[in-house]
Design an enzyme around this catalytic site. Sequence first.
Site, short mmCIF file in Angstrom:
data_model
loop_
_atom_site.label_atom_id
_atom_site.label_comp_id
_atom_site.label_asym_id
_atom_site.label_seq_id
_atom_site.Cartn_x
_atom_site.Cartn_y
_atom_site.Cartn_z
NE ARG A 1 -1.88 3.74 -2.14
CZ ARG A 1 -1.57 3.30 -3.28
NH1 ARG A 1 -0.54 2.14 -3.22
NH2 ARG A 1 -2.00 3.38 -4.62
CG ASP B 1 6.86 -7.15 -9.75
OD1 ASP B 1 7.45 -7.06 -8.62
OD2 ASP B 1 6.11 -8.07 -10.18
CB VAL B 2 10.51 -4.49 -5.98
CG1 VAL B 2 10.17 -2.88 -5.95
CG2 VAL B 2 9.42 -5.09 -4.90
CE1 TYR C 1 5.10 -7.73 5.59
CE2 TYR C 1 4.77 -7.96 7.79
CZ TYR C 1 5.00 -7.28 6.98
OH TYR C 1 5.25 -5.71 6.88
CB ALA D 1 9.75 -12.17 3.65
CE LYS D 2 8.39 -6.43 5.56
NZ LYS D 2 8.91 -5.44 4.89
#
Length: 255
Positions: free
Chosen positions: A18, A65-66, A156, A159-160
Amino acid sequence: MTHTPPEQCTAIVTGAARGIGAAVAVRLAHDGMAVGVIDLDEADCADTVDAITRSGGTATAVAADVSDESAVTQAVARIAATLGPPTVLVNNAGIGPRAELVEMSTRQWDTVTGVNLRGPFLLARSVCPYMIEAEWGRIVNMSSISAVGDAARVDYGSAKAGLIGFTKSLALQLGRHGITANAIAPGFVVSDMTRASARRLGRDFEEFRRSAAQSIPVGRVGEPEDIAHTASFLVSRAAGFVSGQVIYVAGGPVD
Protein backbone atom coordinates in the site's frame (compact mmCIF):
# COMPACT_ATOMS: atom_id res chain seq x y z
CA MET A 1 33.01 2.72 -18.90
CA THR A 2 29.44 2.65 -20.22
CA HIS A 3 27.16 0.24 -18.41
CA THR A 4 24.01 -0.88 -20.23
CA PRO A 5 20.83 -1.97 -18.44
CA PRO A 6 19.46 -5.44 -19.23
CA GLU A 7 16.82 -5.65 -21.93
CA GLN A 8 14.23 -6.61 -19.32
CA CYS A 9 14.64 -5.21 -15.81
CA THR A 10 13.26 -6.86 -12.72
CA ALA A 11 12.63 -4.57 -9.77
CA ILE A 12 12.04 -5.40 -6.12
CA VAL A 13 9.99 -2.97 -4.02
CA THR A 14 9.57 -3.60 -0.31
CA GLY A 15 6.65 -2.43 1.79
CA ALA A 16 4.67 -2.41 -1.45
CA ALA A 17 1.25 -3.57 -0.27
CA ARG A 18 0.00 0.00 0.00
CA GLY A 19 0.95 3.66 0.11
CA ILE A 20 4.30 4.81 -1.24
CA GLY A 21 5.54 1.29 -1.92
CA ALA A 22 2.46 0.39 -3.95
CA ALA A 23 2.70 3.62 -5.96
CA VAL A 24 6.37 2.97 -6.71
CA ALA A 25 5.69 -0.64 -7.75
CA VAL A 26 2.88 0.40 -10.10
CA ARG A 27 5.02 3.18 -11.60
CA LEU A 28 8.01 0.91 -12.24
CA ALA A 29 5.71 -1.61 -13.91
CA HIS A 30 4.38 1.23 -16.07
CA ASP A 31 8.01 1.96 -16.96
CA GLY A 32 8.29 -1.58 -18.31
CA MET A 33 9.81 -3.46 -15.39
CA ALA A 34 8.68 -6.76 -13.93
CA VAL A 35 8.12 -6.11 -10.23
CA GLY A 36 8.59 -8.27 -7.18
CA VAL A 37 6.26 -6.92 -4.50
CA ILE A 38 7.41 -7.65 -0.95
CA ASP A 39 5.43 -7.08 2.24
CA LEU A 40 4.74 -8.92 5.48
CA ASP A 41 1.60 -10.62 4.17
CA GLU A 42 1.44 -11.87 0.59
CA ALA A 43 -2.34 -11.52 0.53
CA ASP A 44 -2.04 -7.82 1.37
CA CYS A 45 -0.09 -7.34 -1.88
CA ALA A 46 -3.01 -8.49 -4.04
CA ASP A 47 -4.24 -4.97 -4.87
CA THR A 48 -0.78 -3.85 -5.98
CA VAL A 49 -0.23 -6.94 -8.12
CA ASP A 50 -3.74 -6.62 -9.60
CA ALA A 51 -3.15 -2.95 -10.47
CA ILE A 52 0.00 -3.94 -12.33
CA THR A 53 -1.38 -6.95 -14.17
CA ARG A 54 -4.60 -5.16 -15.16
CA SER A 55 -2.43 -2.63 -16.98
CA GLY A 56 -0.55 -5.37 -18.81
CA GLY A 57 2.44 -5.51 -16.47
CA THR A 58 4.11 -8.41 -14.72
CA ALA A 59 4.35 -8.75 -10.95
CA THR A 60 4.58 -11.32 -8.22
CA ALA A 61 3.97 -10.98 -4.49
CA VAL A 62 6.24 -12.46 -1.84
CA ALA A 63 5.79 -12.32 1.93
CA ALA A 64 8.87 -11.46 3.97
CA ASP A 65 9.89 -9.68 7.14
CA VAL A 66 12.71 -7.52 5.75
CA SER A 67 14.58 -7.65 9.06
CA ASP A 68 14.75 -11.47 8.86
CA GLU A 69 17.89 -12.64 7.04
CA SER A 70 16.53 -16.01 5.96
CA ALA A 71 13.21 -14.56 4.80
CA VAL A 72 14.97 -11.93 2.69
CA THR A 73 17.30 -14.47 1.09
CA GLN A 74 14.38 -16.72 0.18
CA ALA A 75 12.24 -13.83 -1.11
CA VAL A 76 14.94 -12.51 -3.42
CA ALA A 77 15.70 -16.00 -4.73
CA ARG A 78 12.01 -16.61 -5.43
CA ILE A 79 11.63 -13.32 -7.31
CA ALA A 80 14.77 -14.00 -9.33
CA ALA A 81 13.48 -17.44 -10.27
CA THR A 82 10.02 -16.16 -11.18
CA LEU A 83 10.72 -12.83 -12.86
CA GLY A 84 14.42 -12.87 -13.67
CA PRO A 85 17.53 -11.46 -11.97
CA PRO A 86 16.67 -8.27 -10.06
CA THR A 87 18.69 -5.21 -11.03
CA VAL A 88 16.50 -2.54 -9.39
CA LEU A 89 15.85 -2.37 -5.65
CA VAL A 90 13.64 0.11 -3.83
CA ASN A 91 13.92 -0.28 -0.06
CA ASN A 92 10.67 1.29 1.07
CA ALA A 93 9.50 -0.88 4.00
CA GLY A 94 9.47 1.13 7.21
CA ILE A 95 7.80 1.56 10.57
CA GLY A 96 7.83 4.51 12.93
CA PRO A 97 5.88 4.21 16.21
CA ARG A 98 6.22 7.13 18.58
CA ALA A 99 7.72 6.88 22.05
CA GLU A 100 9.64 9.10 24.43
CA LEU A 101 13.25 8.06 24.84
CA VAL A 102 12.87 7.25 28.54
CA GLU A 103 9.83 5.09 27.77
CA MET A 104 11.30 3.33 24.73
CA SER A 105 12.04 -0.34 25.17
CA THR A 106 15.13 -1.98 23.75
CA ARG A 107 12.78 -4.19 21.78
CA GLN A 108 11.14 -1.19 20.09
CA TRP A 109 14.54 0.28 19.21
CA ASP A 110 15.65 -3.05 17.73
CA THR A 111 12.40 -3.53 15.82
CA VAL A 112 12.38 -0.05 14.30
CA THR A 113 16.05 -0.05 13.34
CA GLY A 114 15.69 -3.65 12.18
CA VAL A 115 13.04 -2.81 9.60
CA ASN A 116 14.33 0.63 8.60
CA LEU A 117 18.09 -0.02 8.49
CA ARG A 118 18.91 -3.72 8.81
CA GLY A 119 16.28 -4.52 6.19
CA PRO A 120 17.82 -2.37 3.44
CA PHE A 121 21.22 -3.89 4.24
CA LEU A 122 19.87 -7.43 3.92
CA LEU A 123 18.04 -6.66 0.67
CA ALA A 124 21.00 -4.85 -0.88
CA ARG A 125 23.36 -7.67 0.07
CA SER A 126 21.04 -10.25 -1.49
CA VAL A 127 20.34 -8.31 -4.68
CA CYS A 128 23.83 -6.91 -5.37
CA PRO A 129 25.29 -10.14 -6.81
CA TYR A 130 22.68 -10.02 -9.59
CA MET A 131 23.52 -6.36 -10.26
CA ILE A 132 27.25 -7.00 -10.29
CA GLU A 133 26.81 -9.86 -12.74
CA ALA A 134 24.69 -7.62 -14.99
CA GLU A 135 27.19 -4.75 -14.57
CA TRP A 136 24.20 -2.48 -13.99
CA GLY A 137 21.92 -1.73 -11.08
CA ARG A 138 19.85 0.85 -9.26
CA ILE A 139 19.27 1.05 -5.51
CA VAL A 140 16.86 3.56 -3.98
CA ASN A 141 16.55 3.73 -0.20
CA MET A 142 13.56 5.49 1.31
CA SER A 143 14.82 7.80 4.03
CA SER A 144 12.78 10.65 5.52
CA ILE A 145 12.99 14.27 6.58
CA SER A 146 13.12 12.71 10.06
CA ALA A 147 16.77 11.96 9.26
CA VAL A 148 17.61 15.56 10.21
CA GLY A 149 16.06 14.93 13.65
CA ASP A 150 12.71 13.76 14.99
CA ALA A 151 11.83 14.72 18.55
CA ALA A 152 8.97 12.23 18.69
CA ARG A 153 10.80 9.23 17.19
CA VAL A 154 14.50 9.04 18.02
CA ASP A 155 14.69 5.42 16.83
CA TYR A 156 13.07 6.21 13.47
CA GLY A 157 15.10 9.38 12.93
CA SER A 158 18.31 7.56 13.79
CA ALA A 159 17.55 4.70 11.39
CA LYS A 160 16.64 7.06 8.56
CA ALA A 161 19.84 9.06 9.11
CA GLY A 162 21.81 5.82 9.11
CA LEU A 163 20.15 4.90 5.84
CA ILE A 164 21.59 8.03 4.24
CA GLY A 165 25.09 7.04 5.31
CA PHE A 166 24.46 3.53 4.03
CA THR A 167 23.33 4.92 0.68
CA LYS A 168 26.40 7.10 0.23
CA SER A 169 28.68 4.21 1.16
CA LEU A 170 26.96 1.93 -1.36
CA ALA A 171 27.41 4.56 -4.05
CA LEU A 172 31.15 4.74 -3.34
CA GLN A 173 31.62 0.98 -3.23
CA LEU A 174 29.39 -0.15 -6.08
CA GLY A 175 29.79 2.58 -8.68
CA ARG A 176 32.53 0.71 -10.54
CA HIS A 177 29.99 -2.04 -11.26
CA GLY A 178 27.54 0.33 -12.92
CA ILE A 179 25.37 0.43 -9.81
CA THR A 180 23.98 3.68 -8.46
CA ALA A 181 22.55 4.21 -4.98
CA ASN A 182 20.40 7.14 -3.95
CA ALA A 183 18.01 8.05 -1.17
CA ILE A 184 14.63 9.73 -1.27
CA ALA A 185 13.62 11.63 1.85
CA PRO A 186 9.86 12.28 1.78
CA GLY A 187 8.19 14.98 3.81
CA PHE A 188 4.53 14.76 4.80
CA VAL A 189 2.98 12.20 2.46
CA VAL A 190 -0.54 10.83 2.76
CA SER A 191 0.03 7.31 4.10
CA ASP A 192 -0.88 4.89 6.85
CA MET A 193 1.93 6.39 8.92
CA THR A 194 0.63 9.97 8.71
CA ARG A 195 -2.92 8.77 9.35
CA ALA A 196 -1.66 6.94 12.44
CA SER A 197 0.07 10.14 13.60
CA ALA A 198 -3.23 12.01 13.36
CA ARG A 199 -5.00 9.31 15.36
CA ARG A 200 -2.37 9.40 18.10
CA LEU A 201 -2.82 13.14 18.37
CA GLY A 202 -6.62 12.79 18.44
CA ARG A 203 -7.03 14.88 15.29
CA ASP A 204 -9.20 14.50 12.23
CA PHE A 205 -6.93 13.47 9.37
CA GLU A 206 -8.26 16.00 6.86
CA GLU A 207 -7.73 18.82 9.37
CA PHE A 208 -4.28 17.40 10.16
CA ARG A 209 -3.49 17.36 6.46
CA ARG A 210 -4.65 20.93 5.88
CA SER A 211 -2.63 22.13 8.85
CA ALA A 212 0.50 20.43 7.57
CA ALA A 213 0.01 21.94 4.11
CA GLN A 214 0.13 25.44 5.58
CA SER A 215 3.79 24.96 6.55
CA ILE A 216 4.84 23.54 3.17
CA PRO A 217 6.03 26.09 0.58
CA VAL A 218 4.15 24.52 -2.34
CA GLY A 219 0.94 24.66 -0.30
CA ARG A 220 0.03 20.99 -0.23
CA VAL A 221 1.07 17.70 1.30
CA GLY A 222 2.65 14.94 -0.71
CA GLU A 223 0.92 12.01 -2.39
CA PRO A 224 2.50 8.57 -2.89
CA GLU A 225 2.75 9.30 -6.61
CA ASP A 226 5.09 12.23 -5.89
CA ILE A 227 7.59 9.77 -4.46
CA ALA A 228 6.98 7.28 -7.27
CA HIS A 229 7.86 9.89 -9.91
CA THR A 230 11.20 10.52 -8.23
CA ALA A 231 11.96 6.83 -7.83
CA SER A 232 11.14 6.30 -11.50
CA PHE A 233 13.83 8.79 -12.51
CA LEU A 234 16.45 7.48 -10.11
CA VAL A 235 16.16 3.90 -11.39
CA SER A 236 16.15 4.92 -15.03
CA ARG A 237 19.01 4.71 -17.49
CA ALA A 238 18.94 8.51 -17.66
CA ALA A 239 20.00 8.74 -14.00
CA GLY A 240 23.29 6.90 -14.50
CA PHE A 241 25.35 9.92 -13.38
CA VAL A 242 23.29 10.50 -10.23
CA SER A 243 24.57 8.50 -7.27
CA GLY A 244 25.05 8.97 -3.56
CA GLN A 245 22.43 11.71 -3.46
CA VAL A 246 19.61 12.47 -1.05
CA ILE A 247 16.56 13.98 -2.71
CA TYR A 248 14.14 15.64 -0.32
CA VAL A 249 10.67 15.28 -1.81
CA ALA A 250 9.02 17.54 0.71
CA GLY A 251 7.49 20.49 -1.12
CA GLY A 252 10.32 22.80 -0.08
CA PRO A 253 13.84 22.90 1.32
CA VAL A 254 14.76 20.90 4.39
CA ASP A 255 17.35 22.19 6.87
